[in-house]
Design a protein around this motif. Structure first.
Motif, PDB file in Angstrom:
ATOM      1  N   GLU A 234       0.833  -1.214   0.000  1.00 27.22           N
ATOM      2  CA  GLU A 234       0.000   0.000   0.000  1.00 27.22           C
ATOM      3  C   GLU A 234       0.863   1.259   0.000  1.00 27.22           C
ATOM      4  O   GLU A 234       0.551   2.230  -0.710  1.00 27.22           O
ATOM      5  N   ILE A 235       1.935   1.259   0.779  1.00 30.51           N
ATOM      6  CA  ILE A 235       2.841   2.407   0.809  1.00 30.51           C
ATOM      7  C   ILE A 235       3.520   2.577  -0.553  1.00 30.51           C
ATOM      8  O   ILE A 235       3.660   3.698  -1.059  1.00 30.51           O
ATOM      9  N   LYS A 239       3.292   5.889  -3.041  1.00 31.20           N
ATOM     10  CA  LYS A 239       4.489   6.695  -3.328  1.00 31.20           C
ATOM     11  C   LYS A 239       5.003   6.508  -4.747  1.00 31.20           C
ATOM     12  O   LYS A 239       5.974   7.163  -5.150  1.00 31.20           O
ATOM     13  N   ILE A 246      10.627   0.467  -0.943  1.00 32.77           N
ATOM     14  CA  ILE A 246      10.090   0.873   0.359  1.00 32.77           C
ATOM     15  C   ILE A 246      10.840   0.170   1.483  1.00 32.77           C
ATOM     16  O   ILE A 246      11.226   0.793   2.481  1.00 32.77           O
ATOM     17  N   TRP A 250      13.302   1.983   4.170  1.00 30.12           N
ATOM     18  CA  TRP A 250      13.045   1.850   5.613  1.00 30.12           C
ATOM     19  C   TRP A 250      14.323   1.437   6.338  1.00 30.12           C
ATOM     20  O   TRP A 250      14.675   2.029   7.365  1.00 30.12           O
ATOM     21  N   LEU A 279      10.335   8.307   3.675  1.00 27.89           N
ATOM     22  CA  LEU A 279       9.061   7.841   4.200  1.00 27.89           C
ATOM     23  C   LEU A 279       8.516   8.868   5.178  1.00 27.89           C
ATOM     24  O   LEU A 279       9.271   9.490   5.930  1.00 27.89           O
ATOM     25  N   GLU A 283       3.841   6.759   7.484  1.00 30.22           N
ATOM     26  CA  GLU A 283       4.281   5.514   6.837  1.00 30.22           C
ATOM     27  C   GLU A 283       5.218   4.725   7.742  1.00 30.22           C
ATOM     28  O   GLU A 283       5.115   3.496   7.846  1.00 30.22           O
ATOM     29  N   LYS A 286       3.176   2.957  10.358  1.00 29.03           N
ATOM     30  CA  LYS A 286       2.509   1.764   9.822  1.00 29.03           C
ATOM     31  C   LYS A 286       3.489   0.590   9.726  1.00 29.03           C
ATOM     32  O   LYS A 286       3.144  -0.551  10.062  1.00 29.03           O
TER      33      LYS A 286
END
Length: 319
Positions: A234-235, A239, A246, A250, A279, A283, A286
């Motif tokens: 979903e992130i 984006k 992602i 992170w 991020l 985000e 989450k």
């Protein structure tokens, strides 16, 4: 060509690229693609290359480095950060120096930037890469680390470190070490975030490098939980990034370096496109809520006859 940021190793002030190129493939050295992939990686901007005697590909990495110099892709070997690791059958005081010398011979190098104890365990000398119950023995960590320290003093490696060490095992090592480990390379990704270990290593001045930052799809011990994570998907959609980007971003934002492996040129390129965005706090929150599960439990070292009789003992409860 991407310019990769570096981190300063707290223990000695040397630098390490924050994104490195992993060379392990499973089964080990199964395709012979290491040399060509490393040359492509150098062209794209990778400067940290991670190998190990267990990967059985040091000679191909060495050939790639030699060719990169010949082709002018790099001007000096000093532009690269090369890591290799001491395998468990060589994790005995008298075998550490010969093992490093053999790795250097395979790599055609005079020194490593980082030499690590691959795992806090030992196999009987001469037992090779097969982990059999009858070969598993306790590691004499103090004497093995003394030999690692000697390797650094001899100039054969600029830094020494460990891999797969829990907080408890690091505490034991630090109690006798004259030179503290510069790096601990461990599994870190959004589904195994290692908060306790990250805090401990920050307090002790030990830099962390993440392996399997995308999980370990296709590896016998791994899971697909990173790439299949609905939260990360979903992130990524929001984006306009990939799930891999992602996850890597992170890890990067946690202040640790990472080693990511792909021999596909487009993915190698994609894995470096994580530096010019970030991020959001929402985000990150989450991701922090993702259920946690270690992927690499290293079950093969559990033995009723050996020093680790359970997974809990290997990881000192950090599972």
């Amino acid at each position: 060509m991407v310019s990769i940021p570096v981190a300063i190793l707290p223990s000695n002030g040397k630098t390490i690229p924050l994104v490195g190129f992993g060379t392990a493939e499973f089964p080990f050295n199964s395709t012979g693609a290491t040399k060509g992939s490393v040359l492509q990686a150098i062209q794209l901007g990778y400067r940290h290359f991670d190998t190990a005697s267990m990967y059985q590909n040091e000679q191909y990495l060495g050939e790639a480095i030699a060719e990169a110099l010949h082709l002018g892709l790099i001007k000096s070997r000093d532009e690269l950060f090369i890591t290799s690791k001491l395998w468990t059958s060589d994790s005995h005081r008298e075998l550490v120096l010969p093992a490093l010398q053999n790795s250097l011979k395979n790599l055609r190098l005079d020194y490593l930037d980082l030499y690590q104890i691959h795992f806090p365990g030992s196999l009987k000398p001469g037992s090779g890469f097969a982990i059999n119950e009858e070969n598993i023995v306790a590691i004499d960590l103090e004497s093995v680390w003394e030999a690692m320290e000697e390797c650094q003093k001899l100039g054969l490696t600029k830094s020494i470190g460990v891999s797969n060490f829990s907080c408890k095992k690091l505490e034991k090592l630090l109690a006798s070490a004259k030179i503290p480990p510069a790096v601990n390379q461990v599994e870190i990704n959004p589904v195994w975030q290692q908060k306790k270990l990250r805090q401990f290593c920050e307090e002790k001045g030990i830099h962390l490098t993440a392996y399997s930052p995308l999980g370990a799809k296709g590896v016998v011990w791994g899971t697909n939980r990173v790439m299949d994570s609905q939260v990360l998907k979903e992130i990524a959609i929001a984006k306009g990034k990939t799930v891999a980007q992602i996850s890597l971003r992170w890890v990067y934002e946690q202040g640790v370096s990472l080693v990511v492996k792909s021999f596909d040129r487009e993915r190698m390129k994609e894995n470096l496109e994580i530096f010019d965005w970030q991020l959001s706090a929402e985000e990150l929150q989450k991701i922090e809520q993702i259920p946690q599960m270690r992927g690499n439990i290293i079950q093969s070292f559990v033995s009723e006859k050996g020093p680790y009789k359970s997974i809990e003992e290997i990881w000192a409860g950090e599972i």
